[in-house]
Design an enzyme around this catalytic site. Structure first.
Site, PDB file in Angstrom:
ATOM      1  N   ASP A  75       0.792  -1.174  -0.073  1.00 39.30           N
ATOM      2  CA  ASP A  75       0.036   0.067   0.043  1.00 39.30           C
ATOM      3  C   ASP A  75       0.873   1.127  -0.037  1.00 39.30           C
ATOM      4  O   ASP A  75       1.541   1.535   1.059  1.00 39.30           O
ATOM      5  CB  ASP A  75      -0.976  -0.085   1.033  1.00 39.30           C
ATOM      6  CG  ASP A  75      -1.941   1.077   1.204  1.00 39.30           C
ATOM      7  OD1 ASP A  75      -1.727   2.152   0.666  1.00 39.30           O
ATOM      8  OD2 ASP A  75      -3.040   0.878   1.712  1.00 39.30           O
ATOM      9  N   TYR A 158      -5.591  17.476 -15.947  1.00 39.32           N
ATOM     10  CA  TYR A 158      -6.365  18.343 -14.797  1.00 39.32           C
ATOM     11  C   TYR A 158      -5.226  18.731 -13.743  1.00 39.32           C
ATOM     12  O   TYR A 158      -5.730  19.590 -13.011  1.00 39.32           O
ATOM     13  CB  TYR A 158      -7.689  18.096 -14.446  1.00 39.32           C
ATOM     14  CG  TYR A 158      -8.044  16.670 -13.586  1.00 39.32           C
ATOM     15  CD1 TYR A 158      -7.312  16.508 -12.740  1.00 39.32           C
ATOM     16  CD2 TYR A 158      -8.753  15.780 -14.480  1.00 39.32           C
ATOM     17  CE1 TYR A 158      -7.432  15.256 -11.824  1.00 39.32           C
ATOM     18  CE2 TYR A 158      -8.963  14.602 -13.791  1.00 39.32           C
ATOM     19  CZ  TYR A 158      -8.418  14.112 -12.711  1.00 39.32           C
ATOM     20  OH  TYR A 158      -8.670  13.071 -11.817  1.00 39.32           O
TER      21      TYR A 158
HETATM   22  C1  HXC Z   1     -17.997   9.792  -1.545  1.00 35.39           C
HETATM   23  C2  HXC Z   1     -16.609   8.371  -0.826  1.00 35.39           C
HETATM   24  C3  HXC Z   1     -16.853   7.558  -1.938  1.00 35.39           C
HETATM   25  C4  HXC Z   1     -17.730   8.271  -2.768  1.00 35.39           C
HETATM   26  C5  HXC Z   1     -15.373   6.381  -0.933  1.00 35.39           C
HETATM   27  N1  HXC Z   1     -15.665   7.343  -0.220  1.00 35.39           N
HETATM   28  N2  HXC Z   1     -16.317   6.429  -2.053  1.00 35.39           N
HETATM   29  N3  HXC Z   1     -16.988   9.518  -0.677  1.00 35.39           N
HETATM   30  N4  HXC Z   1     -18.459   9.370  -2.395  1.00 35.39           N
HETATM   31  N5  HXC Z   1     -18.266   7.434  -4.146  1.00 35.39           N
HETATM   32  C6  HXC Z   1     -15.143   7.675   1.171  1.00 35.39           C
HETATM   33  C7  HXC Z   1     -15.454   6.557   1.917  1.00 35.39           C
HETATM   34  O1  HXC Z   1     -16.911   6.805   2.698  1.00 35.39           O
HETATM   35  C8  HXC Z   1     -14.414   6.858   3.165  1.00 35.39           C
HETATM   36  O2  HXC Z   1     -14.621   8.112   3.778  1.00 35.39           O
HETATM   37  C9  HXC Z   1     -13.363   7.274   2.130  1.00 35.39           C
HETATM   38  O3  HXC Z   1     -13.854   7.824   1.084  1.00 35.39           O
HETATM   39  C10 HXC Z   1     -12.431   5.941   2.157  1.00 35.39           C
HETATM   40  O4  HXC Z   1     -13.141   5.023   1.418  1.00 35.39           O
HETATM   41  P1  HXC Z   1     -12.770   3.587   1.326  1.00 35.39           P
HETATM   42  O5  HXC Z   1     -13.433   2.813   0.580  1.00 35.39           O
HETATM   43  O6  HXC Z   1     -12.507   3.071   3.065  1.00 35.39           O
HETATM   44  O7  HXC Z   1     -11.119   3.669   0.995  1.00 35.39           O
HETATM   45  P2  HXC Z   1     -10.561   2.688   0.298  1.00 35.39           P
HETATM   46  O8  HXC Z   1     -10.716   1.218   0.575  1.00 35.39           O
HETATM   47  O9  HXC Z   1      -8.844   3.237   0.672  1.00 35.39           O
HETATM   48  O10 HXC Z   1     -10.649   3.001  -1.317  1.00 35.39           O
HETATM   49  C11 HXC Z   1      -9.866   3.876  -2.007  1.00 35.39           C
HETATM   50  C12 HXC Z   1     -10.780   4.629  -3.082  1.00 35.39           C
HETATM   51  C13 HXC Z   1     -11.379   3.550  -3.974  1.00 35.39           C
HETATM   52  C14 HXC Z   1     -10.185   5.815  -3.740  1.00 35.39           C
HETATM   53  C15 HXC Z   1     -12.206   5.172  -2.398  1.00 35.39           C
HETATM   54  O11 HXC Z   1     -12.325   3.967  -5.244  1.00 35.39           O
HETATM   55  C16 HXC Z   1     -10.250   2.693  -4.644  1.00 35.39           C
HETATM   56  O12 HXC Z   1      -9.679   1.673  -4.115  1.00 35.39           O
HETATM   57  N6  HXC Z   1      -9.611   3.159  -5.779  1.00 35.39           N
HETATM   58  C17 HXC Z   1      -8.500   2.564  -6.400  1.00 35.39           C
HETATM   59  C18 HXC Z   1      -8.537   2.539  -7.952  1.00 35.39           C
HETATM   60  C19 HXC Z   1      -9.186   4.071  -8.628  1.00 35.39           C
HETATM   61  O13 HXC Z   1      -9.648   5.016  -7.859  1.00 35.39           O
HETATM   62  N7  HXC Z   1      -8.725   3.970  -9.893  1.00 35.39           N
HETATM   63  C20 HXC Z   1      -9.292   5.278 -10.855  1.00 35.39           C
HETATM   64  C21 HXC Z   1      -8.194   6.086 -11.096  1.00 35.39           C
HETATM   65  S1  HXC Z   1      -8.624   7.156 -12.646  1.00 35.39           S
HETATM   66  P3  HXC Z   1     -15.528   7.900   5.335  1.00 35.39           P
HETATM   67  O14 HXC Z   1     -15.411   9.302   5.855  1.00 35.39           O
HETATM   68  O15 HXC Z   1     -16.677   7.247   5.245  1.00 35.39           O
HETATM   69  O16 HXC Z   1     -14.585   7.089   6.098  1.00 35.39           O
HETATM   70  C22 HXC Z   1      -7.622   8.304 -12.180  1.00 35.39           C
HETATM   71  C23 HXC Z   1      -7.721   9.363 -13.636  1.00 35.39           C
HETATM   72  C24 HXC Z   1      -9.019  10.019 -13.952  1.00 35.39           C
HETATM   73  O17 HXC Z   1      -7.163   8.591 -11.342  1.00 35.39           O
HETATM   74  C25 HXC Z   1      -8.649  10.860 -15.350  1.00 35.39           C
HETATM   75  C26 HXC Z   1      -9.495  10.479 -16.323  1.00 35.39           C
HETATM   76  C27 HXC Z   1      -9.450  11.556 -17.490  1.00 35.39           C
HETATM   77  P1  NAP Z   2      -6.825   1.401 -12.260  1.00 32.21           P
HETATM   78  O1  NAP Z   2      -6.876   0.226 -13.019  1.00 32.21           O
HETATM   79  O2  NAP Z   2      -7.965   1.441 -11.134  1.00 32.21           O
HETATM   80  O3  NAP Z   2      -5.499   1.844 -11.367  1.00 32.21           O
HETATM   81  C1  NAP Z   2      -5.129   2.169 -10.285  1.00 32.21           C
HETATM   82  C2  NAP Z   2      -4.247   1.160  -9.754  1.00 32.21           C
HETATM   83  O4  NAP Z   2      -3.722   1.674  -8.486  1.00 32.21           O
HETATM   84  C3  NAP Z   2      -4.800  -0.087  -9.345  1.00 32.21           C
HETATM   85  O5  NAP Z   2      -4.108  -1.154  -9.752  1.00 32.21           O
HETATM   86  C4  NAP Z   2      -4.911  -0.187  -7.967  1.00 32.21           C
HETATM   87  O6  NAP Z   2      -4.790  -1.465  -7.298  1.00 32.21           O
HETATM   88  C5  NAP Z   2      -3.681   0.552  -7.657  1.00 32.21           C
HETATM   89  N1  NAP Z   2      -3.712   1.520  -6.237  1.00 32.21           N
HETATM   90  C6  NAP Z   2      -4.815   2.070  -5.636  1.00 32.21           C
HETATM   91  N2  NAP Z   2      -4.763   2.437  -4.454  1.00 32.21           N
HETATM   92  C7  NAP Z   2      -3.586   1.804  -3.993  1.00 32.21           C
HETATM   93  C8  NAP Z   2      -2.901   1.952  -2.849  1.00 32.21           C
HETATM   94  N3  NAP Z   2      -2.912   2.633  -1.735  1.00 32.21           N
HETATM   95  N4  NAP Z   2      -1.516   1.372  -2.959  1.00 32.21           N
HETATM   96  C9  NAP Z   2      -1.018   0.653  -3.980  1.00 32.21           C
HETATM   97  N5  NAP Z   2      -1.690   0.616  -5.135  1.00 32.21           N
HETATM   98  C10 NAP Z   2      -2.971   1.305  -5.167  1.00 32.21           C
HETATM   99  O7  NAP Z   2      -7.000   2.691 -13.293  1.00 32.21           O
HETATM  100  P2  NAP Z   2      -6.397   3.306 -14.575  1.00 32.21           P
HETATM  101  O8  NAP Z   2      -7.251   3.860 -15.121  1.00 32.21           O
HETATM  102  O9  NAP Z   2      -5.527   2.187 -14.933  1.00 32.21           O
HETATM  103  O10 NAP Z   2      -5.299   4.306 -13.674  1.00 32.21           O
HETATM  104  C11 NAP Z   2      -3.863   4.117 -13.782  1.00 32.21           C
HETATM  105  C12 NAP Z   2      -3.202   5.627 -13.771  1.00 32.21           C
HETATM  106  O11 NAP Z   2      -3.455   6.492 -14.869  1.00 32.21           O
HETATM  107  C13 NAP Z   2      -3.638   6.419 -12.625  1.00 32.21           C
HETATM  108  O12 NAP Z   2      -2.584   7.143 -12.041  1.00 32.21           O
HETATM  109  C14 NAP Z   2      -4.752   7.419 -13.140  1.00 32.21           C
HETATM  110  O13 NAP Z   2      -4.718   8.647 -12.348  1.00 32.21           O
HETATM  111  C15 NAP Z   2      -3.975   7.690 -14.556  1.00 32.21           C
HETATM  112  N6  NAP Z   2      -4.925   8.186 -15.578  1.00 32.21           N
HETATM  113  C16 NAP Z   2      -5.964   7.474 -15.907  1.00 32.21           C
HETATM  114  C17 NAP Z   2      -6.669   7.864 -16.947  1.00 32.21           C
HETATM  115  C18 NAP Z   2      -7.704   7.202 -17.645  1.00 32.21           C
HETATM  116  O14 NAP Z   2      -8.384   7.449 -18.653  1.00 32.21           O
HETATM  117  N7  NAP Z   2      -7.830   5.815 -17.370  1.00 32.21           N
HETATM  118  C19 NAP Z   2      -6.428   9.317 -17.509  1.00 32.21           C
HETATM  119  C20 NAP Z   2      -5.481   9.948 -16.941  1.00 32.21           C
HETATM  120  C21 NAP Z   2      -4.727   9.573 -15.982  1.00 32.21           C
HETATM  121  P3  NAP Z   2      -5.241  -2.041  -5.916  1.00 32.21           P
HETATM  122  O15 NAP Z   2      -6.787  -1.719  -6.018  1.00 32.21           O
HETATM  123  O16 NAP Z   2      -5.253  -3.576  -6.254  1.00 32.21           O
HETATM  124  O17 NAP Z   2      -4.596  -1.759  -4.900  1.00 32.21           O
END
Ligand code: HXC
Ligand code: NAP
Length: 295
Positions: A75, A158
């Site tokens: 993590d 962004y």
């Molecule tokens: C409001 C939310 C929420 C939601 C979670 N929370 N989801 N609040 N709306 N949809 C709140 C929870 O209630 C909690 O707060 C806190 O956030 C932490 O949530 P957890 O579920 O306990 O956290 P965790 O298990 O660590 O999960 C982290 C996460 C989850 C970010 C919430 O989505 C995740 O694991 N994401 C990893 C992968 C990911 O996000 N991939 C996308 C990347 S795309 P409270 O106060 O209730 O405790 C990207 C680029 C985009 O980054 C650009 C595109 C062009």
């Molecule tokens: P994704 O598959 O959800 O990738 C996110 C990865 O981060 C997952 O493998 C997740 O694995 C890992 N991760 C999340 N929390 C973590 C933690 N605490 N410690 C270690 N690993 C953690 O989404 P994606 O679209 O491929 O995104 C990859 C990257 O591209 C990100 O930086 C995102 O911001 C960037 N990006 C994506 C887009 C797009 O259009 N897809 C656009 C711009 C930028 P686990 O859940 O197993 O931990």
């Protein structure tokens, strides 16, 4: 249409002998970039919070590429776990040459609906996580006087424009970009290069489930926001990442390279909305403008 962009750019051993850590390497874009690094001869460490998922991805990629993958649960929010991951990398491969800070957390929400913990969660994964990995590996490279090393940070467009409804992510990615540019200067003397990629939309399950949940995918055709009228293909991002990880980019340092088909500029240009004017209307508009000049 010629789809050269979806083909591998390098086809040899351009990353031979390199050991690369990819955070979030078990899914989405991290997995696509890891796969290509392996095809180019690198040995790759993939990390995330879910070991089972990593092990599955590792054996799949090893089968596909004949390469060598080490899956490590880590993590990135916890510095001690990052240090343990570094130790496991050194124990298995004896060295590390590259770090791809790719792990991220994100979801859409009006900011006033977020708890402080929710905001922190995204900042911690993206900014603190990238900081933790960069600091741990950077200290190692400096201490061992490694001749050269590369850090590549995945940000977003962004990071420099900002964006509503993903404010924790925008805040954190902007911090990662500032860290990229700052350390590119400070650590160049140690042979450490530091660059970033700002991707536009590249469909992945992780991003799409959190940014376009339910029927938002159908409601907002994201390709319409892009002047090139398409989303990105994973291979074209992997091509750019491989170049920036390789020695071919030895003089590129402190740069952020946008790969978004022109998306962010389409939103920025004052008169870009005139794209909606049909060609047939331009004669009439020109006549009106010319007529106004003589009054
Ligand atoms: C409001 C939310 C929420 C939601 C979670 N929370 N989801 N609040 N709306 N949809 C709140 C929870 O209630 C909690 O707060 C806190 O956030 C932490 O949530 P957890 O579920 O306990 O956290 P965790 O298990 O660590 O999960 C982290 C996460 C989850 C970010 C919430 O989505 C995740 O694991 N994401 C990893 C992968 C990911 O996000 N991939 C996308 C990347 S795309 P409270 O106060 O209730 O405790 C990207 C680029 C985009 O980054 C650009 C595109 C062009
Ligand atoms: P994704 O598959 O959800 O990738 C996110 C990865 O981060 C997952 O493998 C997740 O694995 C890992 N991760 C999340 N929390 C973590 C933690 N605490 N410690 C270690 N690993 C953690 O989404 P994606 O679209 O491929 O995104 C990859 C990257 O591209 C990100 O930086 C995102 O911001 C960037 N990006 C994506 C887009 C797009 O259009 N897809 C656009 C711009 C930028 P686990 O859940 O197993 O931990």
């Amino acid at each position: 249409m010629d789809k050269k962009f979806s083909e591998p750019m390098f086809n040899g051993q351009e990353l031979k002998d390199k050991v690369i850590v990819v955070t979030g390497g078990g899914s989405g874009l991290g997995k696509s970039m890891s796969r290509y690094f392996l095809q180019l001869g690198a040995r790759v460490v993939i990390t995330s919070r879910n070991l089972e998922k990593l092990q599955k991805a590792a054996s799949e990629m090893e089968k596909e590429t004949g390469g060598n993958v080490l899956p490590v649960r880590c993590d990135v929010r916890n510095y001690n776990e990052v240090e343990t991951m570094l130790a496991a990398t050194l124990e298995t491969f004896g060295k590390v040459d590259g770090l791809l800070n790719n792990a991220a957390g994100n979801f859409i929400s009006p900011t006033e609906r977020l708890s402080a913990h929710a905001f922190d969660t995204v900042i911690d994964i993206v900014l603190k996580g990238s900081k933790n990995c960069t600091l741990a590996l950077g200290k190692h490279w400096i201490k061992t006087k490694q001749e050269k090393a590369v850090v590549l940070n995945i940000v977003t467009t962004y990071a420099f424009t900002g964006s509503a409804y993903v404010v924790p992510s925008a805040t954190a990615k902007a911090g990662v970009l500032a860290m990229t540019r700052s350390l590119a200067v400070e650590w160049a003397k140690y042979g450490i290069r530091m660059n970033a990629i700002a991707p536009g939309p590249f469909p992945t399950k992780g991003a799409w489930d959190r940014l376009l949940p339910g029927d938002l995918k159908e409601k907002f055709d994201i390709s319409k926001k892009v002047p090139l009228r398409r989303v990105g293909e994973h291979q074209e991002l992997a091509n750019l990442a491989a170049y920036l990880m390789s020695d071919f980019s030895a003089y590129v340092n402190g740069e952020v390279i946008t790969i978004d088909g022109g998306e962010w500029l389409q939103g920025a240009g004052e008169f870009n909305m005139l794209e909606a004017i049909p060609q047939t209307m331009w004669d009439m508009l020109e006549t009106m403008i010319r007529a106004g000049k003589d009054k």
